[in-house]
Design a protein around this motif. Structure first.
Motif, mmCIF file in Angstrom:
data_model
loop_
_atom_site.group_PDB
_atom_site.id
_atom_site.type_symbol
_atom_site.label_atom_id
_atom_site.label_comp_id
_atom_site.label_asym_id
_atom_site.label_seq_id
_atom_site.Cartn_x
_atom_site.Cartn_y
_atom_site.Cartn_z
ATOM 1 N N GLY A 72 -7.297 20.117 57.109
ATOM 2 C CA GLY A 72 -6.543 18.726 57.020
ATOM 3 C C GLY A 72 -4.987 19.082 57.735
ATOM 4 N N LEU A 73 -4.920 19.940 58.427
ATOM 5 C CA LEU A 73 -3.787 20.146 59.044
ATOM 6 C C LEU A 73 -3.296 19.982 60.726
ATOM 7 N N CYS A 74 -4.602 20.160 61.431
ATOM 8 C CA CYS A 74 -4.447 19.961 62.757
ATOM 9 C C CYS A 74 -4.734 18.781 63.386
ATOM 10 N N GLY A 75 -5.584 18.014 62.904
ATOM 11 C CA GLY A 75 -5.960 16.768 63.404
ATOM 12 C C GLY A 75 -7.196 16.866 64.418
ATOM 13 N N HIS A 76 -7.491 18.060 64.589
ATOM 14 C CA HIS A 76 -8.769 18.011 65.516
ATOM 15 C C HIS A 76 -9.924 17.140 65.007
ATOM 16 N N CYS A 77 -10.438 17.000 63.886
ATOM 17 C CA CYS A 77 -11.585 16.346 63.477
ATOM 18 C C CYS A 77 -11.282 14.991 62.849
ATOM 19 N N CYS A 103 -8.342 23.929 62.073
ATOM 20 C CA CYS A 103 -8.137 24.598 60.753
ATOM 21 C C CYS A 103 -8.912 24.194 59.692
ATOM 22 N N GLY A 104 -9.832 23.332 59.621
ATOM 23 C CA GLY A 104 -10.554 23.256 58.445
ATOM 24 C C GLY A 104 -9.953 22.669 57.450
ATOM 25 N N PHE A 120 -9.928 12.915 57.973
ATOM 26 C CA PHE A 120 -10.212 14.048 58.532
ATOM 27 C C PHE A 120 -11.449 14.667 57.948
HETATM 28 S S1 FES Z 1 -10.069 20.629 61.369
HETATM 29 FE FE1 FES Z 1 -7.672 20.672 61.567
HETATM 30 S S2 FES Z 1 -7.551 18.641 60.306
HETATM 31 FE FE2 FES Z 1 -9.653 18.983 60.201
#
Ligand code: FES
Ligand SMILES: Cc1cc2nc3c(=O)[nH]c(=O)nc-3n(C[C@H](O)[C@H](O)[C@H](O)COP(=O)(O)OP(=O)(O)OC[C@H]3O[C@@H](n4cnc5c(N)ncnc54)[C@H](O)[C@@H]3O)c2cc1C
Length: 280
Positions: free
Chosen positions: A247-252, A244-245, A258
């Motif tokens: 702060g919503l998806c948690g991938h990073c 997402c870039g 985040f």
């Molecule tokens: S890329 Fe989704 S929370 Fe950072």
């Protein structure tokens, strides 16, 4: 990060220039269209955009161009996988999606009146370029500027003209190292840390800016700590997979942080308990 909702929707950006920097690294110059009814967002050195190739995917890439000109955005990219290969195939006139700028940039205001040690590895030089140009344009506000770039192989080194120009700036030292040199390689062969006896800085009044592979950053942090630099004066740009870039998806996520929202530039003491720990 600016909170304009329109920034979270990709908007068209036209490819207006492509520069091949090395066999695997290229610079895309993009002209983004303005979000509806808004001026183009301003950005700070160290921030990144999400670049989307339709039907392929979207990746975070730092902005390397001059923040004074938000109408032309340069992104210097290493071709490593699916999306970066698709970006490498673009031609002038092609359009991609762009959203951003995102994240926190380098601590340039906080670093005024201090020496600077900037250490980068490989394409890690790209996210710091804007910060170096910023300091060089305001040379009188900063102390001694040390720029150190390391590459794996001599052929990976790009921006020779840019580094030569930086070396001409007042009170500025440029040091380059390659793990593997070549017959015409004029700089150091070995690791960047082997050059550190040539750095000029006051450990009580320095900001250290790092970007590159985490192993290299860990080695540099150890050297800086050994020279008396506090963790609060060391800043590093972190890389994690992103979706997402914002702060919503948690991938990073790294522990509670985040990278997209709280970084990518972190002060080392904030990230130290989690830095290079498995499982985070
Ligand atoms: S890329 Fe989704 S929370 Fe950072
Ligand atoms: C905040 C931020 C800023 C960034 N800025 C830049 C930049 O200015 N320039 C730039 O070139 N890259 C930058 N990156 C890294 C870039 O986002 C990744 O290289 C990109 O997402 C890879 O996508 P891909 O689809 O091409 O590769 P994928 O298909 O996702 O990966 C293919 C293979 O490459 C490996 N891989 C993926 N990323 C990397 C990597 N970074 N290094 C080595 N191997 C990798 C994967 O593990 C996999 O094996 C940045 C990343 C972040 C988080």
């Amino acid at each position: 990060m600016a909170e304009t909702p329109a920034l979270h929707l990709p908007r068209p950006a036209e490819v207006v220039g492509i520069e091949q920097e090395s066999p695997t690294v290229f610079t895309l110059r993009l002209r983004p269209s303005a979000p509806d009814g808004c001026p183009l967002p301003r950005f700070r050195p160290g921030q990144f955009n999400m670049l989307a190739v339709p039907g392929v995917g979207e990746v975070p890439i730092s902005i390397v161009s001059d923040p004074r000109d938000p109408e032309l955005l340069d992104h210097t990219i290493r071709r490593v996988g699916r999306v970066t290969t698709a970006l490498a195939r673009l031609q002038p006139g092609d359009r991609i999606g762009l959203r951003g700028p995102y994240g926190h940039g380098w601590p340039l205001r906080e670093s005024e009146q201090r020496d600077l040690v900037v250490v980068t590895g490989g394409v890690g030089c790209a996210p710091v370029t804007g910060a170096i140009e910023y300091v060089i344009r305001r040379r009188e506000r900063y102390g001694h500027l040390n720029i150190v770039q390391g590459v794996k192989h001599a052929d990976d080194f790009f921006w020779r003209d840019r580094y030569a120009r930086w070396a001409e700036a007042p009170d500025t030292e440029v040091l380059i190292a390659a793990d593997v040199g070549g017959p015409l390689w004029p700089w150091h062969v070995g690791r960047v840390t082997e050059l550190f006896d040539r750095l000029r800085f006051d450990p009580r009044r320095v900001s250290v800016l790092l970007c590159g592979p985490e192993g290299m950053m860990a080695a540099v942090i150890g050297e800086m700590q050994a020279r008396g630099v506090p963790d609060t004066d060391i800043w590093l740009s972190m890389e994690r997979n992103m979706q997402c870039g914002v702060g919503l998806c948690g991938h990073c996520q790294i522990g509670p942080h985040f990278v997209c929202r709280d970084g990518p530039v972190f002060r080392y003491d904030v990230i130290a308990p989690l830095f290079r720990k498995r499982g985070f």
